[in-house]
Design an enzyme around this catalytic site. Sequence first.
Site, short mmCIF file in Angstrom:
data_model
loop_
_atom_site.label_atom_id
_atom_site.label_comp_id
_atom_site.label_asym_id
_atom_site.label_seq_id
_atom_site.Cartn_x
_atom_site.Cartn_y
_atom_site.Cartn_z
N ASP A 209 0.83 -1.20 0.00
CA ASP A 209 0.00 0.00 0.00
C ASP A 209 0.87 1.25 0.00
O ASP A 209 1.88 1.32 0.72
CB ASP A 209 -0.90 -0.02 1.24
CG ASP A 209 -1.92 1.09 1.25
OD1 ASP A 209 -2.80 1.09 0.38
OD2 ASP A 209 -1.84 1.96 2.14
N GLU A 263 14.71 -14.92 -1.18
CA GLU A 263 15.03 -16.09 -0.35
C GLU A 263 13.94 -17.15 -0.44
O GLU A 263 14.16 -18.30 -0.05
CB GLU A 263 15.19 -15.67 1.12
CG GLU A 263 16.36 -14.76 1.40
CD GLU A 263 16.43 -14.39 2.88
OE1 GLU A 263 15.95 -15.20 3.71
OE2 GLU A 263 16.94 -13.30 3.21
#
Length: 555
Positions: A209, A263
């Site tokens: 956001d 990752e």
Amino acid sequence: MPPPEAAPPQATPWWRGAVLYQVYPRSYADSNGDGVGDLPGITARLEHIASLGVDGLWISPFFPSPMRDFGYDVSDYCGVDPRFGTLADFDALVARAHRLGLKVVIDQVWSHSAAEHPWFVESRSSRDNPKHDWYVWADAKEDGSPPNNWQSWMGGPAWRWEPRRQQYHLHNFLPQMPDLNFHCPAVQDAVLGVGRFWLERGVDGFRLDTANLYAHDPLLRDNPPLPPGERGNSPVLMQRHQFNTDQPESLAFMQRLRALLDEYPGRFSVGELGGPEPVRAMQAYTEGTRRLHTAYSFAFLGERPDAATVMERLAPWAGHSGWPAWAFSNHDAVRVASRWGSGSGASFALSGSGQAQAARAALPPSTWMALLMALRGTLFIYQGEELGLPQSRLTFEQLQDPYGIAHWPLSEGRDGCRTPMPWLAEAPHAGFSTATPWLPADPAHAALAVDRQEADPASMLHTTRALIALRHRHPALRLGTLDAWVAEGPLLVLRRQWNDDAMLCAFNLGADPLRHRLDAAPTAQAGGLALHGAHLVGAELHLPPGAALLQVIAP
């Protein structure tokens, strides 16, 4: 569903060219009869989402919150608000979605928190506590006024006085939504820890956001005024946001976030970016492979564009290393059926020339869905968009949105696109809930309810499924290059191509019939979709008002 025909190589990331479905939890499905949608309600309706053929869903905030801004003011980033369920309910949703082949992307509201968040409670308590610099604090000017002229999107100055510290804190939105200080390394570390928490729970990505509001100008310089001809009708629209948005530190943080996401194979990020130059911002935040995977702006969330304007937003991406995302509706915008269509049964009030333009350029819902599916980028459709829902009209007494309440009657706010999803035409509250909903179910939506459209093979729901399936079958639409054959007035003709898969995409965005002879006759092949009488005869396009043609052609 059968596997897509002519599928792109397996090495292509799932999100590249994907279609995701946005769910606004409060208004999707209420499972416990309290009038508010919840996570178990979403889980119970996942088959509907999967039936559309989308790649996944984006869920708007469901975290603990005082709900002043209905979840976009978070008081605990690692929990579930009891109104929506529990963490166990969320885990069950993710597990069910994954079994259905759906990715799950969740909102992350990191530019600000709720005033009730423990971080802010500690930060506001003194000037020397361990979190004293976790939020944006500044001394008053000598006359006691705020530190600078920055304005809040919710109205008034973007600063609020805090007696405990004898300082102002920054809030780009409501005063009770203080801005986090991304110049503080500990804040960045804490936010990345929140991200890791949800990644470990199996989410497939984040929608960020207000992603270009993370960092601010440390010198707190005044924003310059806009020229008179560019100013809006509220203070925040009267200045150029030079110093409170798009600071270089925001991009540096995005690189840290991307490293975290990398990752976890297959995870994804999409940023929401405001501002007057949407394409430039989208490109800056997605450039290369170390920033966001994609980003969207409000480029197509306003007035209906003509063909040239569409291309102004699409053409700059040719050869750019970043990847765009596009949406025609969401929880902050008037529904596209009312902005670009006839607005039948809707409340979106246009005046003067705007009303005349809307009448001239009314587009059938299937046409703007076809246009969306023809765009190069990652796509988002908002709940109810697959039904062609128009904007709802509410009285002032029914409003819940703080923006709408503050700006009435100049703006009706955002509640009109947040009314309950209609599932059953004859059921109370259109099957959303057995109780009175938090916003009223729109009577005009009942005829467009899911059960009615399921029974009608010619409905917008079935057309949406066909268009999404077409995009999945053809890598030209999902991944291919985009070139404009014609972009003049209401006529837009695109060519999409991926290796030996090619598609002609033609649209009449106006109210008059069009015939146009292309420079060379494309060789039409089996496949595609024609809407509202569109067809190709040799080199000549025949496009009735509001028609669309997605035609497979020889490469």
